[in-house]
Write a protein that holds these residues in place. Structure first.
Motif: not given
Ligand code: NCD
Length: 330
Positions: A10, A46, A49-52, A55-56, A86, A307, A311
């Motif tokens: 992570k 953050f 991270l949401l594009e990976q 996402k947690k 998340r 989106r 975050a």
């Protein structure tokens, strides 16, 4: 540690968590500029991270977030749910229609029930202004106002600010026109406060029937002519016409509203070249906004707002789960 436990690599965001003086987030007035800047920095950390694929994070592992929505919501409720998950929290969505509230339980009784469940974070949306504040006085956990009547919707303003800052680099000095049904809009109220705090020049644009009395004292310039109101603006923020809060006629017809106040390509030409368009959703297409503008990716930030919302809410949940400082906490 997280890597060893799960075997999943992570990437932890680099900035440190935002910190709030206050225990709750009920209105933009709860925050100062420094807290907002920190929060937006944290949201920025953050966002990638949401594009990976995974996402947690486990920052809020073992914490409980309750979503209590008395008004229907698609994006705000799911945004808080995703943000909580998340961050690793357990998230409970209380469906108010099927809850005891439908059987006549008062807001105060609901608060006592929630308290007994030992939630850590309570996200509340209610049709009455002040409902979130009332709950905050009755529960032990941190309360986040996800919209109370026509009053405030602070996380929407924060995600709007984050969206603007991400795209234009800063908020200070920008001219931002907030247009349409200002009277019924908690989004407008929270945005005027926050954009002023961040040093923007704020305008409110709409028909006199949909402009609150005293709006000129909110720290915004009031316009009733759409073309003048958005003239030279860097950002045009459209508001939904909130028919559900209107008893009686505030304008003759949707067609007429669109003619005078609906944002289309022609009116947008009056804003600054390259001006950006926002809308909190849900949109009434053909009433306050035309699809040719809403769906044009070179001007519309509407999808980006959604989106960015996750975050920003992750950063808010983290800040509140860490607890307000004892001094000044309420
Ligand atoms: C806003 C709200 O509920 O106040 N929507 C949202 O949170 N995405 C605006 C609206 O409903 O018009």
């Amino acid at each position: 540690m997280a890597e060893r436990r799960t075997g999943v690599k992570k990437s932890e965001p680099r900035t440190s968590p935002a910190h709030f003086r206050n225990k709750h987030l009920l209105s933009i007035g709860d925050l100062d500029r420094f807290e907002v800047e920190n929060l937006l920095d944290r949201a920025e950390a953050f966002a990638p991270l949401l594009e990976q694929p995974i996402k947690k994070l486990d920052t809020l592992r073992g914490r409980t977030l309750i979503n209590l929505f008395f008004e229907s919501s698609t994006r705000t409720q799911s945004s808080f749910e995703l943000a909580g998950k998340r961050m690793g929290a357990d998230v409970v969505n209380m469906s108010v229609k099927s809850s005891s509230v439908a059987k006549g339980e008062t807001l105060i009784d609901t608060a006592a029930t929630l308290n007994a469940m030992r939630a850590d974070l309570l996200v509340v949306r209610h049709g009455a202004s002040g409902a979130a504040e009332l709950l905050a006085r009755k529960v032990d956990c941190a309360v986040i106002n996800a919209g109370d009547g026509k009053h405030e919707h602070p996380t929407q303003a924060l995600l709007d600010a984050f969206t603007i800052r991400s795209r234009l680099g800063q908020i200070e000095g920008l001219t931002i026109a907030i247009c349409g049904d200002v009277l019924h809009s908690r989004v407008a109220r929270s945005n005027v406060s926050l954009l002023n705090l961040m040093g923007a020049r704020v305008r409110l644009v709409g028909p006199p029937t949909l402009m609150p009395i005293g709006a000129d004292r909110w720290g915004a310039e009031v316009f009733h002519d759409m073309r003048k109101g958005i003239g030279g603006a860097d950002v045009v923020m459209m508001l939904r016409v909130q028919r559900e809060r209107m008893a009686g006629g505030f304008f003759p017809s949707a067609r007429e509203f669109f003619w005078f106040y609906g944002l289309d390509e022609d009116k947008l030409k009056h804003a600054k070249p390259g001006a950006l368009v926002m809308h909190p959703g849900p949109m009434n297409r053909g009433v306050e906004i035309d699809s040719s503008v809403a769906d044009n990716p070179s001007v519309s930030l509407i999808e980006t707002q959604v989106r960015m919302g996750v975050a920003v809410r992750m950063a808010v949940l983290e800040a509140l789960a860490n607890g307000g400082a004892s001094e000044g906490a309420r």
